[in-house]
Design a protein around this motif. Structure first.
Motif, PDB file in Angstrom:
ATOM      1  N   THR A 284      -3.467   7.489   6.302  1.00 12.49           N
ATOM      2  CA  THR A 284      -3.708   8.939   6.173  1.00 12.49           C
ATOM      3  C   THR A 284      -3.983   9.588   7.522  1.00 12.49           C
TER       4      THR A 284
ATOM      5  N   LYS B 160       0.856  -1.183   0.000  1.00 14.57           N
ATOM      6  CA  LYS B 160       0.000   0.000   0.000  1.00 14.57           C
ATOM      7  C   LYS B 160       0.896   1.238   0.000  1.00 14.57           C
TER       8      LYS B 160
ATOM      9  N   VAL C  68      -4.098   0.984  11.367  1.00 11.95           N
ATOM     10  CA  VAL C  68      -4.718   2.296  11.285  1.00 11.95           C
ATOM     11  C   VAL C  68      -4.660   2.746   9.831  1.00 11.95           C
ATOM     12  N   ASN C  69      -5.592   3.541   9.408  1.00 13.14           N
ATOM     13  CA  ASN C  69      -5.531   4.105   8.081  1.00 13.14           C
ATOM     14  C   ASN C  69      -4.289   4.989   8.012  1.00 13.14           C
TER      15      ASN C  69
ATOM     16  N   TRP D 272       1.603   4.065   2.770  1.00 14.37           N
ATOM     17  CA  TRP D 272       2.474   3.913   3.935  1.00 14.37           C
ATOM     18  C   TRP D 272       3.811   4.632   3.747  1.00 14.37           C
TER      19      TRP D 272
END
Length: 170
Positions: free
Chosen positions: A166, A111, A163-164, A114
Motif C-alpha cells: 500500500t 498477497k 515494503v508494504n 500486490w
C-alpha cells in the motif's frame, strides 16, 4: 560457442543473452530482459554440453515474456517472467521433445494487494533453486521461498523483507 538462440523464430534470433546456467550436462541460455514484440524475440534454449566444445541444442522456446534471470534443475527451468502481467516466476518442463510451461507463480498469488502495485516494484528479478526450494528476489516485494517439490504446483513457504504494497505507486 553460442552466439544466438532461436534463430528461426519470428523477430529472432535472440542475441541479447541475459543469463546462462548449468545443471549436469545441460546449459540454459535465456534472454533478453526487455520487452517482447514484433521486433524483439525472447526465449531460451537448453543445450547438451556433455562435449563442451560442441554444444548441441536439445530444447528451445520463444516466450511471451522477457527473461532477466533463470535457473535449470535437471529437466525443469525456472525463469523470471519479466514484463508479463503479474511479473511471475515461470516454470517449464524441458524433459520431452518440446518445452512445456507447467506453472506461473507471482507475489499476487500470495498477497492480492500486490496486484495494484506497478510492475517495476514487484518484478521477479532473480531465481535460485536448491533442495526443491526456489528463492525469488522480488524487488520491493521482498525475497520469497517457494516449495517447488512439485514444479507444476509451487507453494509459498515464507518471505523476508519487502515494503508494504500500500506504500507503493500503482
Amino acid at each position: 560457442r553460442v552466439e544466438e538462440i532461436l534463430p528461426d523464430v519470428e523477430a529472432g534470433p535472440v542475441t541479447d543473452i541475459f543469463d546462462v546456467k548449468v545443471s549436469g550436462d545441460r546449459l540454459l541460455v535465456a534472454g533478453p530482459d526487455h520487452g517482447t514484440g514484433p521486433d524483439t524475440a525472447a526465449g531460451f534454449e537448453v543445450y547438451d554440453v556433455s562435449t563442451p566444445g560442441d554444444p548441441s541444442p536439445i530444447a528451445g522456446l520463444a516466450t511471451d515474456h522477457a527473461i532477466h534471470n533463470g535457473f535449470i534443475d535437471g529437466e525443469t527451468l525456472y525463469l523470471s517472467g519479466t514484463g508479463a502481467p503479474t511479473e511471475p516466476l515461470v516454470i517449464y518442463d524441458v524433459g520431452g521433445d518440446d518445452p512445456v510451461e507447467v506453472a506461473r507463480w507471482s507475489v499476487e498469488d500470495a498477497k492480492e494487494a500486490w496486484a495494484t502495485v506497478a510492475g517495476q516494484f514487484r518484478t521477479c528479478h532473480d531465481v535460485y533453486v536448491q533442495d526443491e526450494i526456489a528463492y525469488l528476489a522480488y524487488w520491493d516485494a521482498g525475497t520469497w521461498l517457494l516449495d517447488v517439490s512439485t514444479p507444476a504446483d509451487p507453494r509459498p513457504l515464507s518471505s523476508v523483507g519487502g515494503v508494504n504494497p500500500t506504500a507503493l505507486p500503482s
